[in-house]
Enzyme design. Sequence first.
Site, PDB file in Angstrom:
ATOM      1  N   LYS A   1       0.823  -1.213   0.000  1.00  0.00           N
ATOM      2  CA  LYS A   1       0.000   0.000   0.000  1.00  0.00           C
ATOM      3  C   LYS A   1       0.856   1.262   0.000  1.00  0.00           C
ATOM      4  O   LYS A   1       0.337   2.347  -0.238  1.00  0.00           O
ATOM      5  CB  LYS A   1      -0.981   0.009   1.170  1.00  0.00           C
ATOM      6  CG  LYS A   1      -0.396   0.168   2.555  1.00  0.00           C
ATOM      7  CD  LYS A   1      -1.545   0.228   3.571  1.00  0.00           C
ATOM      8  CE  LYS A   1      -1.031   0.415   4.990  1.00  0.00           C
ATOM      9  NZ  LYS A   1      -2.143   0.497   5.966  1.00  0.00           N
ATOM     10  N   ASP A   2       2.189   1.118   0.233  1.00  0.00           N
ATOM     11  CA  ASP A   2       3.102   2.261   0.151  1.00  0.00           C
ATOM     12  C   ASP A   2       3.698   2.433  -1.241  1.00  0.00           C
ATOM     13  O   ASP A   2       4.350   3.441  -1.512  1.00  0.00           O
ATOM     14  CB  ASP A   2       4.264   2.092   1.152  1.00  0.00           C
ATOM     15  CG  ASP A   2       3.822   2.158   2.603  1.00  0.00           C
ATOM     16  OD1 ASP A   2       2.772   2.780   2.858  1.00  0.00           O
ATOM     17  OD2 ASP A   2       4.507   1.584   3.460  1.00  0.00           O
TER      18      ASP A   2
ATOM     19  N   ARG B   1      -8.213   8.097   4.100  1.00  0.00           N
ATOM     20  CA  ARG B   1      -9.197   7.051   3.808  1.00  0.00           C
ATOM     21  C   ARG B   1      -9.989   6.726   5.068  1.00  0.00           C
ATOM     22  O   ARG B   1     -11.231   6.657   5.042  1.00  0.00           O
ATOM     23  CB  ARG B   1      -8.485   5.786   3.305  1.00  0.00           C
ATOM     24  CG  ARG B   1      -9.387   4.551   3.224  1.00  0.00           C
ATOM     25  CD  ARG B   1      -8.573   3.297   2.930  1.00  0.00           C
ATOM     26  NE  ARG B   1      -7.652   2.954   4.002  1.00  0.00           N
ATOM     27  CZ  ARG B   1      -7.957   2.206   5.052  1.00  0.00           C
ATOM     28  NH1 ARG B   1      -9.181   1.741   5.201  1.00  0.00           N
ATOM     29  NH2 ARG B   1      -7.049   1.920   5.963  1.00  0.00           N
ATOM     30  N   ARG B   2      -9.291   6.514   6.174  1.00  0.00           N
ATOM     31  CA  ARG B   2      -9.982   6.208   7.429  1.00  0.00           C
ATOM     32  C   ARG B   2     -10.771   7.420   7.919  1.00  0.00           C
ATOM     33  O   ARG B   2     -11.912   7.292   8.360  1.00  0.00           O
ATOM     34  CB  ARG B   2      -8.968   5.761   8.486  1.00  0.00           C
ATOM     35  CG  ARG B   2      -8.358   4.389   8.199  1.00  0.00           C
ATOM     36  CD  ARG B   2      -7.349   3.985   9.261  1.00  0.00           C
ATOM     37  NE  ARG B   2      -6.813   2.650   9.004  1.00  0.00           N
ATOM     38  CZ  ARG B   2      -5.521   2.348   9.020  1.00  0.00           C
ATOM     39  NH1 ARG B   2      -4.629   3.290   9.288  1.00  0.00           N
ATOM     40  NH2 ARG B   2      -5.117   1.119   8.783  1.00  0.00           N
TER      41      ARG B   2
ATOM     42  N   ARG C   1       0.896  10.180  13.457  1.00  0.00           N
ATOM     43  CA  ARG C   1       1.865   9.393  12.704  1.00  0.00           C
ATOM     44  C   ARG C   1       2.853   8.689  13.618  1.00  0.00           C
ATOM     45  O   ARG C   1       2.910   8.918  14.807  1.00  0.00           O
ATOM     46  CB  ARG C   1       2.602  10.293  11.702  1.00  0.00           C
ATOM     47  CG  ARG C   1       1.690  10.850  10.618  1.00  0.00           C
ATOM     48  CD  ARG C   1       2.498  11.524   9.543  1.00  0.00           C
ATOM     49  NE  ARG C   1       3.536  10.632   9.033  1.00  0.00           N
ATOM     50  CZ  ARG C   1       4.693  11.061   8.531  1.00  0.00           C
ATOM     51  NH1 ARG C   1       4.954  12.353   8.470  1.00  0.00           N
ATOM     52  NH2 ARG C   1       5.576  10.197   8.080  1.00  0.00           N
TER      53      ARG C   1
ATOM     54  N   ARG D   1       2.130   4.892  18.049  1.00  0.00           N
ATOM     55  CA  ARG D   1       0.707   5.242  18.082  1.00  0.00           C
ATOM     56  C   ARG D   1       0.020   4.654  19.315  1.00  0.00           C
ATOM     57  O   ARG D   1      -0.835   5.297  19.921  1.00  0.00           O
ATOM     58  CB  ARG D   1       0.026   4.750  16.795  1.00  0.00           C
ATOM     59  CG  ARG D   1       0.578   5.422  15.553  1.00  0.00           C
ATOM     60  CD  ARG D   1      -0.200   5.042  14.313  1.00  0.00           C
ATOM     61  NE  ARG D   1       0.593   5.263  13.105  1.00  0.00           N
ATOM     62  CZ  ARG D   1       0.108   5.283  11.880  1.00  0.00           C
ATOM     63  NH1 ARG D   1      -1.178   5.104  11.688  1.00  0.00           N
ATOM     64  NH2 ARG D   1       0.888   5.473  10.840  1.00  0.00           N
TER      65      ARG D   1
ATOM     66  N   CYS E   1      -1.838  11.425  -1.929  1.00  0.00           N
ATOM     67  CA  CYS E   1      -1.977  11.425  -0.473  1.00  0.00           C
ATOM     68  C   CYS E   1      -3.154  12.275  -0.015  1.00  0.00           C
ATOM     69  O   CYS E   1      -3.554  12.218   1.142  1.00  0.00           O
ATOM     70  CB  CYS E   1      -0.692  11.932   0.174  1.00  0.00           C
ATOM     71  SG  CYS E   1       0.681  10.784   0.050  1.00  0.00           S
TER      72      CYS E   1
END
Length: 381
Positions: free
Chosen positions: A155-156, A203-204, A222, A228, A315
């Site tokens: 996904k990166d 997205r979230r 981040r 986190r 992004c």
Amino acid sequence: METLCSSSLLTKQALPLSSINFAGAGSVSVPGFSLPSLKTRAFPHCIRKHSAVGIPRASVAVEQQTQKAKLALIRIGTRGSPLALAQAHETRDKLMASHPDLAEEGAIQIVIIKTTGDKILSQPLADIGGKGLFTKEIDEALINGEIDIAVHSMKDVPTYLPEKTILPCNLPREDVRDAFISLTASSLADLPAGSTIGTASLRRKSQILNRYPSLNVLENFRGNVQTRLRKLNEKVVQATLLALAGLKRLDMTENVTSILSLDEMLPAVAQGAIGIACRSNDDKMANYIASLNHEETRLAVACERAFLLTLDGSCRTPIAGYASRDEDGNCIFKGLVASPDGTRVLETSRKGTYAFQDMINMGKEAGQELLSQAGPGFFDS
């Protein structure tokens, strides 16, 4: 759909000092990987008690490697986060198991490379912008011959690959769902109005605000998984969402409060998938890593990335997409785009043959449909 109850967890082993090289570093502390095994949990029906989130402490001090890199048969390039290292070690272990010549000590070396995304943590990803924030420096090391293969979270990986590189391998995909983690609530719906959720993902954010507009989202949340969770313990936020795949690869699923269904939170394109790249003219490395490829995962990721490429996502673009094989062997694709504030969410789905070109076409057609629905200025709202 793979469930948490049935999926096996990776067993982390102590990191052999001879297998790690730290680019530009004297000595580095690496969070420990010898985490306790977890008992099988029936997560859909069993919510853990709200207690402090467990975070493994740095426990392995690694001295700068003295063995020359040229002695290794394969140098694996990776980011230095605990999750990235877990993925690099999964790759190493699979290579050693599949190729006897790589099973000797020192045959495979892991080289840690710091990327732009790792260096700049004070700003949201959308602000430092551009594609390849977590892959650019690793790709450069690959092209320059400093490493032989590169291990990425798919996904990166941008929808284009740098010249002189190929990505012929995806390892078997982990669970694609997102995990909800909180010390005070059992789910997103259980959070009181005004509660703050930490996430670095638009997205979230957009999907949360679309369903729960009374919640707040802290965007610049981040750091690696451990960072986190520490911020959550410190009550910087009341909850956060993390990819279940990463928590499983780190053996940290004891921190999961509940798991979001795909209807609640459609995952990022290629979430849970690991990709392995090499130079396009290096047939030896291409053959090594092609032997590890999981074709079902590769085709699903290709379908999702065709969707993302069509949308030309950045992004600043909330996009989600997921391709999977149904019980009849067909491909089911679901895609979503949203306005950054979550006020508008557009969704589509496709069903077709589980074959490469058909799945590429499905992804493209789904992207074109949502582009036409969105219209000009949709992503600027």
